[in-house]
Design an enzyme around this catalytic site. Structure first.
Site, PDB file in Angstrom:
ATOM      1  CE  LYS A  57      -4.026   1.486  -0.778  1.00  0.00           C
ATOM      2  NZ  LYS A  57      -4.466   0.686   0.378  1.00  0.00           N
TER       3      LYS A  57
ATOM      4  CB  SER B  49      -4.483   1.557   3.875  1.00  0.00           C
ATOM      5  OG  SER B  49      -3.552   1.135   2.927  1.00  0.00           O
TER       6      SER B  49
ATOM      7  CB  SER C 183      -0.951   0.018   1.200  1.00  0.00           C
ATOM      8  OG  SER C 183      -2.010  -0.886   1.004  1.00  0.00           O
TER       9      SER C 183
END
Length: 370
Positions: free
Chosen positions: A53, A105, A50
């Site tokens: 991102k 997230s 993640s």
């Protein structure tokens, strides 16, 4: 210009005082200069989970409007993994989705962002890769906006630090990643988001950035902290203890190195001039000069002027030399000196006019003219 006084030809683990980290890949950068302070396989391509991102948010912040209203598609609402539990047809602003993507997230939020800005994940990935390469993250290639495992979805510890360093220049990005929690109220009502970054609570000065975890990528963290006006960016990938690893890297940066500013933009110097109506020309430093050095070398920073034999005429705004910064004789950075005035060449006609109008110019400008 990044200074590699800590790591010679290529980033490697530092010497006796190197931080103890468990991560398979790690890097520590000075945010202002990009200086690499520590590296462990920093250029090895790895799955980012993640931490993807960070780039998703950057593309959205630069390519969208925070007030845009986004309608969640069925595809976005069904995205697997960490989620905001968005409902098909739900309407949120782009800003709300960014808070949800970076703090909690939310994979579904990332897909909604991608579809809104590019029509599909594939189209958005092209935007991500274009941006990554533009800012120097050349070993990055993404195929989705959230970081779920996929073939050809990879980056490096160094690239992630480079992306984060760039993103941290954006004030909205800074605001989001430093927040521990956020309550937003949009078209579909209010939501509360809580950061997954525990370092915000446990490390003094922590102000970002993003966690990531998958079975393949392991524990990942891009962390930043600011102390005494100096910001550092640490990245750990496939770590056994990302919180301790990141803290150890940041501690190492603040303890073992110093950020110095030996020159400020606009600072003026006098440069000797041949065959001019005046014997010198005033020049200004074109940009700030910063250098990162080990604390033991703070007293070994030298500043000098490099000016070739300068001959009139000189135009205002032209380059007349450079300020050079060296550490123990090694050049580490430099900046141009720009003339702040025009100086004509000396000849009978210009000398006559100079003598004629010099008293008037002196009265008008309050100058002491030679």
């Amino acid at each position: 210009m990044a200074l590699l006084l800590f790591l010679s030809a290529a980033p490697r683990e530092a010497g006796a005082f190197a931080p103890q980290v468990t991560a398979d890949a790690a890097v520590l950068l000075d945010a202002r200069t990009g200086t690499v302070l520590y590296g462990r396989t920093p250029y090895e391509r790895r799955p980012p989970a993640s931490t993807t991102k960070i780039l998703t948010a950057l593309v959205a912040l630069e390519g969208g409007r925070l007030s845009d209203v986004v309608t969640v598609s069925p595809y976005a609402s069904w995205t697997e993994g960490s989620s905001l539990y968005l409902r098909t047809g739900e309407r949120l602003t782009l800003e709300e989705l960014l808070w949800g993507a970076l703090l909690e997230s939310g994979n579904d939020a990332c897909v909604a962002i991608a579809e809104h800005l590019a029509g599909s994940e594939e189209g958005f990935a092209r935007l991500q890769n274009k941006k990554a390469w533009a800012i120097g993250a050349w070993d990055t290639h993404f195929v989705n906006p959230h970081g779920l495992p996929a073939p050809d979805h990879y980056t490096t510890a160094y690239d992630l630090a480079t992306i984060a360093r760039y993103a941290l220049r954006n004030s909205k990005f800074q605001e989001i990643v430093r927040a521990r929690e956020k309550v937003v109220s949009g078209p579909s009502g209010g939501r509360s988001f809580f950061s997954t970054n525990r370092l915000l609570w446990s490390y003094s000065g922590a102000d970002g950035v993003k966690t990531g975890t998958t079975a393949e990528a392991g524990q990942c963290l891009v962390a930043s902290a600011t102390r005494g006006g100096r910001q550092l960016v640490a990245v750990v990938l496939h770590s056994d203890d990302r919180w301790s690893d990141a803290a150890a890297l940041l501690d190492f940066g603040y303890t073992e190195s110093r950020l110095l500013q030996p020159g400020k933009a606009g600072e003026t110097v006098t440069v000797p001039l041949k065959n001019g109506l005046t014997p010198a020309v005033t020049a200004r430093l074109a940009q700030d000069l910063y250098v990162v050095v080990p604390w033991q070398k703070v007293g070994r920073v030298e500043k000098s002027l490099e000016v070739q034999a300068l001959k009139a005429p000189v135009e205002r705004g032209s380059k007349v030399g450079e300020v050079v910064i060296r550490v123990e004789g090694e050049t580490v950075t430099r900046a141009d000196l720009i003339a702040t005035q025009a100086v004509a060449a000396r000849n009978p006609a210009t000398v006559f006019l100079w003598r004629l109008y010099r008293p008037l110019l002196a009265r008008l400008w309050g100058l002491h003219l030679l």
